[in-house]
Design a protein around this motif. Structure first.
Motif, short mmCIF file in Angstrom:
data_model
loop_
_atom_site.label_atom_id
_atom_site.label_comp_id
_atom_site.label_asym_id
_atom_site.label_seq_id
_atom_site.Cartn_x
_atom_site.Cartn_y
_atom_site.Cartn_z
N ARG A 3 0.83 -1.10 -0.15
CA ARG A 3 -0.01 0.06 0.12
C ARG A 3 0.86 1.13 0.15
O ARG A 3 0.45 2.18 -0.68
CB ARG A 3 -1.03 -0.14 1.15
CG ARG A 3 -1.88 1.00 1.27
CD ARG A 3 -3.17 0.92 2.19
NE ARG A 3 -4.37 1.50 1.63
CZ ARG A 3 -5.41 1.07 2.02
NH1 ARG A 3 -5.69 0.46 3.11
NH2 ARG A 3 -6.49 1.75 1.78
N ALA A 6 2.13 1.70 -3.46
CA ALA A 6 1.20 2.13 -4.42
C ALA A 6 1.09 3.62 -4.12
O ALA A 6 0.57 4.35 -5.13
CB ALA A 6 -0.05 1.45 -4.41
N PHE A 10 1.11 6.59 -6.89
CA PHE A 10 0.11 7.66 -7.16
C PHE A 10 0.46 9.18 -6.89
O PHE A 10 0.36 10.01 -7.61
CB PHE A 10 -1.16 7.28 -6.25
CG PHE A 10 -2.13 8.11 -6.37
CD1 PHE A 10 -3.10 8.24 -7.44
CD2 PHE A 10 -2.37 9.04 -5.36
CE1 PHE A 10 -4.09 8.90 -7.94
CE2 PHE A 10 -3.51 10.04 -5.54
CZ PHE A 10 -4.24 10.07 -6.90
N THR A 36 -7.88 11.01 -15.31
CA THR A 36 -6.80 10.15 -15.11
C THR A 36 -6.49 10.02 -13.52
O THR A 36 -6.59 8.92 -13.01
CB THR A 36 -5.76 10.74 -15.94
OG1 THR A 36 -5.79 10.77 -17.08
CG2 THR A 36 -4.28 9.79 -15.73
N LEU A 39 -9.72 7.96 -12.12
CA LEU A 39 -9.32 6.66 -12.34
C LEU A 39 -8.13 5.92 -11.64
O LEU A 39 -8.20 4.69 -10.97
CB LEU A 39 -9.03 6.38 -14.10
CG LEU A 39 -10.44 6.70 -14.60
CD1 LEU A 39 -10.06 6.65 -15.95
CD2 LEU A 39 -11.44 5.53 -14.48
N ALA A 40 -6.99 6.56 -11.37
CA ALA A 40 -5.73 6.03 -10.86
C ALA A 40 -6.23 5.81 -9.35
O ALA A 40 -5.86 4.85 -8.63
CB ALA A 40 -4.81 6.81 -10.92
N TYR A 42 -9.30 5.51 -8.17
CA TYR A 42 -10.22 4.40 -7.80
C TYR A 42 -9.58 2.84 -7.92
O TYR A 42 -9.96 2.10 -6.99
CB TYR A 42 -11.32 4.35 -9.16
CG TYR A 42 -12.20 3.33 -9.11
CD1 TYR A 42 -13.36 3.30 -8.17
CD2 TYR A 42 -11.92 2.33 -9.83
CE1 TYR A 42 -14.09 2.36 -8.03
CE2 TYR A 42 -12.79 1.26 -9.91
CZ TYR A 42 -13.89 1.24 -9.22
OH TYR A 42 -14.84 0.13 -9.03
N ASP A 43 -8.45 2.87 -8.95
CA ASP A 43 -7.73 1.87 -9.00
C ASP A 43 -7.02 1.53 -7.65
O ASP A 43 -6.66 0.24 -7.02
CB ASP A 43 -6.98 1.77 -10.32
CG ASP A 43 -5.91 0.30 -10.32
OD1 ASP A 43 -6.61 -0.37 -10.26
OD2 ASP A 43 -4.74 0.44 -10.19
N PHE A 44 -6.27 2.44 -7.14
CA PHE A 44 -5.34 2.52 -5.90
C PHE A 44 -6.27 2.04 -4.86
O PHE A 44 -6.07 1.04 -4.05
CB PHE A 44 -5.01 3.89 -5.56
CG PHE A 44 -4.27 3.84 -4.34
CD1 PHE A 44 -3.07 3.48 -3.99
CD2 PHE A 44 -4.85 4.79 -3.27
CE1 PHE A 44 -2.48 3.44 -2.83
CE2 PHE A 44 -4.33 4.95 -1.89
CZ PHE A 44 -3.27 4.11 -1.65
N GLY A 46 -9.06 0.51 -4.95
CA GLY A 46 -9.90 -0.90 -4.99
C GLY A 46 -8.80 -2.06 -4.91
O GLY A 46 -9.06 -3.18 -4.68
N SER A 47 -7.46 -1.71 -5.51
CA SER A 47 -6.55 -2.87 -5.43
C SER A 47 -5.83 -2.90 -4.19
O SER A 47 -5.40 -3.96 -3.97
CB SER A 47 -5.74 -2.75 -6.30
OG SER A 47 -4.73 -1.50 -6.33
N THR A 48 -5.83 -2.08 -3.19
CA THR A 48 -5.15 -1.92 -1.84
C THR A 48 -5.99 -2.13 -0.79
O THR A 48 -5.43 -2.15 0.48
CB THR A 48 -4.26 -0.89 -1.65
OG1 THR A 48 -5.19 0.36 -1.59
CG2 THR A 48 -3.21 -0.53 -2.74
#
Length: 53
Positions: A3, A6, A10, A36, A39-40, A42-44, A46-48
């Motif tokens: 985390r 990431a 970010f 951008t 979305l980054a 959201y991905d951060f 969501g994935s962590t």
């Protein structure tokens, strides 16, 4: 640890895009940068997050 890595990635991306938006103040470019970063982020998040059990 993942985390933190990431989050650093970010923040580096956000820093680069903010510098780009400041140096080239175009409305279209700023909208693409906001999209951008959204979305980054959201991905951060969501994935962590911790996996559901």
């Amino acid at each position: 640890m993942n985390r933190l890595a990431a989050l650093i990635a970010f923040l580096v991306l956000a820093g680069f895009l903010v510098i780009l938006a400041i140096e080239v103040p175009s409305l279209d470019l700023i909208l693409v940068i906001v999209l951008t970063l959204g979305l980054a982020a959201y991905d951060f998040f969501g994935s962590t997050r911790k996996p559901r059990q």
